[in-house]
Enzyme design. Structure first.
Site, PDB file in Angstrom:
ATOM      1  N   GLY A  70       0.812  -1.203   0.000  1.00 34.15           N
ATOM      2  CA  GLY A  70       0.000   0.000   0.000  1.00 34.15           C
ATOM      3  C   GLY A  70       0.848   1.257   0.000  1.00 34.15           C
ATOM      4  N   GLY A 127      -0.146  -5.332   0.387  1.00 37.92           N
ATOM      5  CA  GLY A 127      -1.316  -5.246  -0.471  1.00 37.92           C
ATOM      6  C   GLY A 127      -1.179  -6.001  -1.773  1.00 37.92           C
ATOM      7  N   GLU A 150       4.870  -6.533   7.764  1.00 37.74           N
ATOM      8  CA  GLU A 150       4.183  -5.523   8.566  1.00 37.74           C
ATOM      9  C   GLU A 150       4.760  -5.329   9.963  1.00 37.74           C
ATOM     10  OE1 GLU A 150       1.458  -6.580   5.270  1.00 37.74           O
ATOM     11  OE2 GLU A 150       2.743  -7.712   6.627  1.00 37.74           O
ATOM     12  N   ASP A 158      -2.325  -7.851   7.110  1.00 33.32           N
ATOM     13  CA  ASP A 158      -3.728  -7.616   6.785  1.00 33.32           C
ATOM     14  C   ASP A 158      -4.007  -8.151   5.385  1.00 33.32           C
ATOM     15  OD1 ASP A 158      -2.274  -5.656   5.420  1.00 33.32           O
ATOM     16  OD2 ASP A 158      -3.767  -4.089   5.734  1.00 33.32           O
TER      17      ASP A 158
END
Length: 355
Positions: A70, A127, A150, A158
């Site tokens: 992201g 992402g 992360e 996520d």
């Protein structure tokens, strides 16, 4: 047929029955932003019922990879402003709005009614994993470097990452989540987050074969047996060391097994993110669906915006690049069970991720 706009962040085109989505920000390794998620959703929705489209092909522009994750700079801006705030403020942020739509896209990809072929060539992180590893047809290459890094920036895996990693046998997914270790193509197949392996030099020929014939035949012609996975070769000691119920125990197990390097790597990450990640993996193993896992991940991502480690981790790794984050708290022993549980606690009903 009108020609696609080559300046678009996602180039959408249909040719020979193949709907192609090309992430088109090569200077940032095709990092996803909110506009790109919207463009993907628009095309996938249009193609799902289009008889002229028999399969979808997703790839990244440029030589470096499919997608590096992201827009981390935008997340840093929100995290710096939102640390210490409440759920309402965090869910109103641009990052939370992006995550809501991104996670819905991840769920839709997992249920796409046509072949969705993800070319997971080069760098595939964060992402990028969300738009590829949930696909029904996942192709890796000799250049693949897939990671969920992360915990190194104070975030928790996520985009359905906890769902994927929790279902990898022998705790290999726990190892990947807590160490941020990158997977090569062979590792990705061994972990069940990819299906087919082919040399990167064959990708253009594979694309041509997709246009000329069936998906099954193109895969049969170009996919090869992957090399031996170096990660899978370590499954015996990883299965024993990473089955523990706390990160502190896992670190101690790694040291007892003679893997101080792995223990040191884990201890360099955010203690809070590590602890929440382990709890998230254990929760995901008992959940019924990816959609359920994404609801929990959304809660956790929102709470990460409110915690100082996210802004600090991005600062150290991406903004200033000094690689010396100051985590708060600084040790695993200081992260309490109530803190960990709070990250996944339900949001107010009007703030939850819905579909």
């Amino acid at each position: 047929m009108p020609q696609p706009d080559q300046d678009q962040k996602v180039i959408a085109a249909v040719s020979d029955g193949i709907g192609s989505l090309t992430l088109n920000r090569p200077s940032s390794i095709n990092a996803l932003d909110h506009d790109m998620v919207g463009l993907m959703v628009e095309s996938l929705n249009a193609w799902a019922d289009d008889p002229q489209v028999r399969a979808v092909l997703v790839s990244g522009a440029g030589p470096r990879g499919l997608c590096a994750g992201g827009d981390i700079v935008a997340i840093h801006r929100d995290a710096a402003a939102l640390a210490g705030t409440d759920d309402a403020a965090a869910t109103a942020s641009g990052s939370a709005e992006f995550w809501r739509d991104e996670y819905r896209l991840n769920a839709d990809i997992a249920e796409y009614p046509k072949p969705y072929i993800a070319l997971m060539d080069g760098i595939v992180m964060g992402g990028g994993v969300g738009i590829s590893a949930h696909a029904n047809t996942r192709v890796v290459t000799d250049r693949t470097r897939l990671a969920m890094p992360e915990v190194g920036i104070g975030l928790v895996p996520d985009v359905g990452g906890t769902w994927l990693l929790a279902h990898v046998p022998d705790q290999l997914g726990t190892y990947v989540a807590l160490t941020s270790a990158p997977l090569d193509g062979a590792d990705a197949i061994a972990c069940g987050v990819a299906d087919h392996y082919m040399p990167a030099e064959q990708l253009d020929a594979f694309r041509a074969a997709l246009a000329a014939g069936t998906v099954e035949q193109a895969l049969a012609d170009f996919a090869v047996t992957p090399p031996t996975s170096k990660l899978a070769a370590q499954r015996e000691w990883i299965a024993a060391a990473f089955a523990a119920d706390s990160v502190r125990e896992i670190v101690a197990n790694c040291r007892a097994a003679g893997h101080d390097d792995v223990a040191d790597t884990i201890e360099s990450k955010s203690p809070t993110a590590l602890s929440v990640t382990l709890a998230a993996l254990r929760a995901a193993a008992g959940e019924s669906s990816l959609r359920e896992a994404l609801v929990r991940e959304y809660r956790t991502s929102v709470r990460c915006l409110q915690h100082p480690d996210l802004a600090e981790g991005i600062r150290a790794q991406v903004i200033d690049k000094d690689r010396t984050p100051t985590w708060r708290p600084s040790t695993l022993a200081e992260v309490g069970a109530d803190t960990v549980a709070g990250f996944a606690a339900p949001l107010a009903a009007d703030l939850e991720l819905t579909y």
